[in-house]
Enzyme design. Structure first.
Site, PDB file in Angstrom:
ATOM      1  N   SER A   1       0.915  -1.274   0.016  1.00 58.52           N
ATOM      2  CA  SER A   1      -0.038   0.057   0.088  1.00 58.52           C
ATOM      3  C   SER A   1       0.905   1.230  -0.069  1.00 58.52           C
ATOM      4  CB  SER A   1      -1.036  -0.106   1.197  1.00 58.52           C
ATOM      5  OG  SER A   1      -2.113   0.789   0.913  1.00 58.52           O
TER       6      SER A   1
ATOM      7  N   ASP B   1      -8.885  -5.034  -5.755  1.00 61.06           N
ATOM      8  CA  ASP B   1      -8.375  -4.437  -4.680  1.00 61.06           C
ATOM      9  C   ASP B   1      -9.362  -2.984  -4.473  1.00 61.06           C
ATOM     10  OD1 ASP B   1      -6.910  -2.416  -3.132  1.00 61.06           O
ATOM     11  OD2 ASP B   1      -5.229  -3.578  -3.633  1.00 61.06           O
TER      12      ASP B   1
ATOM     13  N   HIS C   1      -7.153  -5.962  -0.246  1.00 62.13           N
ATOM     14  CA  HIS C   1      -6.199  -5.002  -0.379  1.00 62.13           C
ATOM     15  C   HIS C   1      -4.722  -5.718   0.094  1.00 62.13           C
ATOM     16  CE1 HIS C   1      -4.077  -1.199  -0.658  1.00 62.13           C
ATOM     17  NE2 HIS C   1      -3.809  -1.166   0.648  1.00 62.13           N
TER      18      HIS C   1
END
Length: 519
Positions: free
Chosen positions: A234, A459, A486
């Site tokens: 991320s 995602d 995610h």
């Protein structure tokens, strides 16, 4: 505020055994090149020796205290870095780190970043080591989890509000996607509190991701590694890419999982993120509609309206949520968004919506607290997230904020409070330093060793195409993963992803174009 990957939800991996790797190519001239030598002013930082010892004193939360003493092999240390790299003889900062030594013959260190910004790296190393306990990754690499500057056990750490103020929501951090109305006094007061409690304005000015990237290179050298091995998920893909841009010759291997869109500024990137949240909300509604008791109804096309009708009354009348607390409109929406990060949290979301319709908010409150604790038990993630974003992102005027909020409501109507726009502000408008923008990035970063980007097709936060674009920027390869969540590698729950990542890290072989995994 960005949403963190420090979630309590991990999807169970179901595998497709498509593990095809390209032949190992001979080293390029870039790979043969030694890392750039630091300037004379920074030599003492690069040449420092880390003093590793027990980790108990590094804990900042009860959970960390338990976690850091759960393994006899965990070792912790502090890295000394300049607070301001333009003034290396001035004040210093201390970066806290935790090492999980390799189970076998070590090939070197693997630096980790859990996301955020604001995610603590020390606990991430412990959790990742447990999830990948049987992987060649933990056998051949020392896992290094570091708390980025301003985060967790690093010093100075961002501290804006007391635990009581966090619980009450007296001063929020999200002034844009919110149903509230805020003034200059609100945003100015929050920044003043942050400076007062975090070491002053100089500390707040030295918390950008570009500063963290320079810390990472000092850490690489202090660990004795000629080149960097890095795994970031991320937001961690942001600092990984920024590192590759700043120190391309110093990269050996880099895995980027759940890539942040590299070519967009703040507004467009967040619009893309909220469009992803709406897509996941619609997917959840379609799944819910298969059950006769679905609180969002049997027609998924009406789910957004039903959700709005369910939570908008909370604007005027929050509902009881246990322990004397109440669930507000913003609490409910933020809990739902947090739960959308992983498919396995969908039942908790729909159960919480059903409960709200019955006049209670316990379940959504619990979901929200699991995602982002507001009582201080989650460390300083929320505060660090806010502060780092203030130094990484462009600032918006009140007029731009109104326009931006309206655009978010169009791409993600489930977060529309029905109050229109107006009253929102950029919470960073009085930050004591100009930002050091982390985005957009160049169309191409040259001279970097082959990288591996992992991108999940469903995602909700970082769209699949963002991973494809990031791989193009770095000249690396992308591994497509079919699923609804995610990030995936740190969970250890996909043998397909695990095997490809381990092969890449140990041999530098990257997957071919037909390699694909599924959850």
């Amino acid at each position: 505020m960005s949403f963190s990957t420090r979630r309590s939800w991990m999807a169970v991996g179901v595998l497709l055994p498509l593990i095809t790797l390209s032949a190992c190519s001979p080293p390029t001239e870039q790979q043969k090149t030694q890392p750039a030598r630091p300037s004379a002013e920074l030599a003492s930082f690069y040449g420092q020796k880390l003093a590793f010892g027990p980790c108990g004193d590094y804990a900042t939360t009860p959970a960390d205290a338990k976690l850091f003493t759960s393994g006899k092999t965990f070792e912790c240390a502090r890295l000394r870095v300049p607070l301001d790299y333009d003034d290396p003889d001035g004040k210093t900062a201390q970066i806290a780190l935790l090492r999980v030594p390799a189970r076998g013959a070590s090939m070197g260190s693997l630096l980790l970043n859990s996301g955020g910004p604001g995610g603590a790296g020390m606990q991430f190393a412990v959790l990742t080591a447990g999830a990948l306990a049987r992987s060649p990754i933990t056998e051949r690499f020392d896992l290094i989890g570091f708390d980025p500057r301003g985060v967790g056990a690093s010093e100075p750490a961002v501290d804006c509000l007391t635990d009581g103020e966090l619980r009450s929501g007296e001063l929020p951090y999200e002034f844009i996607v919110s149903a509230g109305t805020y003034t200059e006094a609100d945003t100015r007061r929050l920044v003043e509190r942050c400076a007062e409690r975090s070491g002053g304005e100089q500390a707040l000015a030295a918390i950008a991701s570009r500063d963290t990237v320079r810390d990472m290179d000092v850490l690489r050298a202090a660990l004795g590694d000629k080149q960097l091995n890095f795994f970031g998920q991320s937001y961690g893909t942001r600092i990984g890419t920024l590192y590759a841009e700043a120190f391309p010759r110093n990269v050996r291997a880099m895995i980027l999982d759940g890539a942040v869109e590299p070519g967009l500024g703040l507004a467009d990137r967040r619009l893309s993120q909220y469009a992803g949240f709406q897509r996941s909300f619609d997917q959840m509604a379609a799944d819910c509609a298969k059950r006769p008791d679905c609180p969002l109804g049997a027609d998924p096309s009406q789910a957004t309206k039903i959700f709005q009708d369910s939570v908008r009354p909370l604007l005027k009348r929050p509902v009881p949520a246990g322990d004397g607390r109440r669930l507000s409109y913003d609490d409910a929406v933020n809990a739902v968004i947090g739960g959308l990060y992983a498919r396995e949290a969908w039942p908790a979301i729909t159960a919480g919506i059903a409960e709200v319709r019955a006049g209670r908010g316990d379940k959504l409150r619990q979901l929200g607290e699991a995602v982002s604790p507001s009582d201080g038990s989650g460390g300083n993630f929320v505060e660090a997230n806010y502060a780092i974003a203030c130094m990484d992102e462009e600032r918006l005027t009140p007029r731009q904020v109104d326009e931006f909020e309206g655009r978010i409501h169009k791409v993600a109507p489930f977060v529309d409070s029905g109050r229109g726009v107006g009253g929102a502000r950029d919470g960073c408008e009085f930050w004591p330093a100009k930002p050091k923008p982390a985005y957009p990035l160049p169309d191409r970063i040259e001279g970097v060793a082959p990288t591996l980007t992992i991108s999940i097709t469903g995602d909700p936060s970082t769209p699949y195409d963002a991973g494809v674009k990031l791989a193009e920027v770095l000249g690396g390869k992308v591994l497509a993963v079919d699923g609804e969540q995610h990030t995936i590698l740190s969970s250890g729950k996909s043998a397909c992803v695990n095997d490809i990542a381990a092969t890449y890290l140990t041999t530098l072989q990257t997957p071919t174009g037909d390699s694909r995994c599924a959850l």
